[in-house]
Design an enzyme around this catalytic site. Structure first.
Site, short mmCIF file in Angstrom:
data_model
loop_
_atom_site.label_atom_id
_atom_site.label_comp_id
_atom_site.label_asym_id
_atom_site.label_seq_id
_atom_site.Cartn_x
_atom_site.Cartn_y
_atom_site.Cartn_z
N SER A 1 0.85 -1.19 0.00
CA SER A 1 0.00 0.00 0.00
C SER A 1 0.89 1.24 0.00
O SER A 1 0.52 2.28 -0.54
CB SER A 1 -0.92 0.00 1.22
N ASP B 1 8.85 -2.78 -5.21
CA ASP B 1 7.44 -2.39 -5.03
C ASP B 1 7.08 -1.18 -5.88
O ASP B 1 6.03 -1.15 -6.54
CB ASP B 1 7.17 -2.05 -3.55
C1 GLA Z 1 9.37 -5.06 0.94
C2 GLA Z 1 10.32 -4.08 0.26
C3 GLA Z 1 10.79 -4.60 -1.10
C4 GLA Z 1 11.33 -6.02 -0.99
C5 GLA Z 1 10.35 -6.92 -0.21
C6 GLA Z 1 10.92 -8.26 0.06
O1 GLA Z 1 8.17 -5.17 0.22
O2 GLA Z 1 9.69 -2.83 0.08
O3 GLA Z 1 11.76 -3.74 -1.64
O4 GLA Z 1 12.60 -6.04 -0.43
O5 GLA Z 1 9.98 -6.34 1.03
O6 GLA Z 1 11.14 -8.95 -1.12
#
Ligand code: GLA
Length: 375
Positions: free
Chosen positions: A113, A158
């Protein structure tokens, strides 16, 4: 004349596989999903007054755009200010504006989110003030907002997934070169179901940063033998095994998760392309057990949910998703057994933890995009 309103949507994401490898320069296989945040923005005619409302929470926040700092209280205002700060670092001239956002990406559900919030705001401001910033710079600015204003040294997955997603496709991203390819996501008679534990353990952010330093510690030890290594991405299985005795046990385990997970990610992409769902499911399970036992970012609620699927032949794969310590499991299941699965696992989870699961069927959707523009 009424001020122009810019409306931008940015989705959350799933990650099929490639967990905790982005900040090790590895490969990830995420997709943007059918849950998003929508930001409405308009200029308010002032030089420096920012006013934002989080509609779902019924909360507002005002600040001076020319001078602000992360709040100690944390929460969504830090993401907002972080994004503005990073855009300003890129030279953006941002004046006063009003913004409201709402969405349906569950907070703390491991569906990012936060990236949805950052990307919708960054893209919206880019349009509103005609900043001309390209997508990759927006992605990096959103990532840096988390580093500098939220305090999580996250990787790029993300924000990348939220910005670049494509309907019916996952994306294989090389987190070093930032080259990526769209991978068609044809799941045949299967679908992806997220089970939200509805727990979010406090360890999440501190342990996240700790894992990052543990990986760096591994690299430092191995670098004595192989000076060219800069990230775990550069370490082969053979080399890691060769130097096992030189690494503290927990560091060896962290490194082995990353090295094997990168290999699994490539294999998963091939499996997806070949519609080999059993192989894909298998890799998803392997990923979970590695995150649980070696990387140690799971928790009892997530492990329970995965465990519960092991005797169900219609579940092909199940694993914790995202940073860990709560949030969702990602499940690859046969479509026609979905209801039975939901009943069964919801009851088991309630009986064990006294908590109701939240359940979402997810599809790959378009990334961040501007919606209608009104005046
Ligand atoms: C979170 C982080 C990502 C990634 C994941 C694990 O979502 O924001 O950058 O490292 O954890 O894969």
């Amino acid at each position: 004349m009424e001020a122009e309103i810019i409306k931008v949507q940015a989705p959350g994401r799933i990650n099929i596989i490639g967990e905790h490898v982005d900040y090790n320069d590895g490969f990830v296989l995420p997709a943007a999903i059918n849950k998003n945040t929508v930001f409405n923005l308009k200029k308010n005619g002032s030089d420096k007054k920012g006013h934002i409302t989080a509609e779902n929470l019924g909360e507002s926040f005002s600040f001076d755009i020319t001078s602000f700092h992360p709040t100690k209280k944390g929460g969504w205002p830090n993401y907002v200010m972080g994004v503005i700060h990073e855009l300003q670092n890129l030279g953006a001239s941002i004046q006063g504006f009003e913004g409201t956002f709402k969405g349906n990406v569950p907070i703390g559900g491991g569906m990012s989110s936060s990236a949805a919030l950052e990307c919708s705001l960054a893209s919206g401001l880019n349009e509103l003030f005609d900043l001309g910033i390209n997508k990759w710079d927006l992605i990096k600015a959103c990532q840096m907002a988390e580093h500098n204003f939220v305090g999580i040294k996250c990787g790029i997955m993300d924000q990348f997934a939220s910005m670049m997603g494509k309907k019916d496709h996952a994306m294989l991203l090389d987190c070093r070169s930032l080259n990526f390819e769209y991978v068609p996501m044809d799941l045949g008679n299967h679908q992806l179901l997220l089970l939200n534990t509805n727990v979010s353990h406090a360890l999440a952010s501190s342990e996240y940063n700790t894992r990052r330093s543990e990986c760096e510690e591994g690299v430092k030890i191995l670098k004595a033998h192989y000076p060219e290594i800069t990230k775990l991405r550069d370490v082969s299985k053979a080399r890691l095994i060769r130097h096992k005795e030189e690494l503290p046990d927990h560091i060896y385990r962290r490194c082995s998760h990353v090295v094997w997970e990168i290999e699994r990610t490539h294999k998963a992409k091939e499996a997806l392309l070949k519609n080999d769902y059993w192989q894909l499911g298998n890799l998803i399970y392997q990923s979970h057990f590695s995150l649980q036992n070696d990387y140690k970012v799971s928790c009892s609620e997530l492990d329970f949910l995965v465990q519960q699927t092991l005797d169900k032949e219609y579940v092909l794969g199940s694993r914790m998703m995202g940073g860990g310590f709560g949030g969702c499991t990602l499940n690859l299941i046969e479509v026609h057994r979905k209801e039975e699965f939901i009943d069964n696992i919801s009851n088991a989870y309630r009986a064990k933890f006294g908590i109701d699961l939240s359940i979402y069927t997810v599809y790959a959707e378009e990334g961040t995009s501007q919606l209608t523009q009104t005046t």
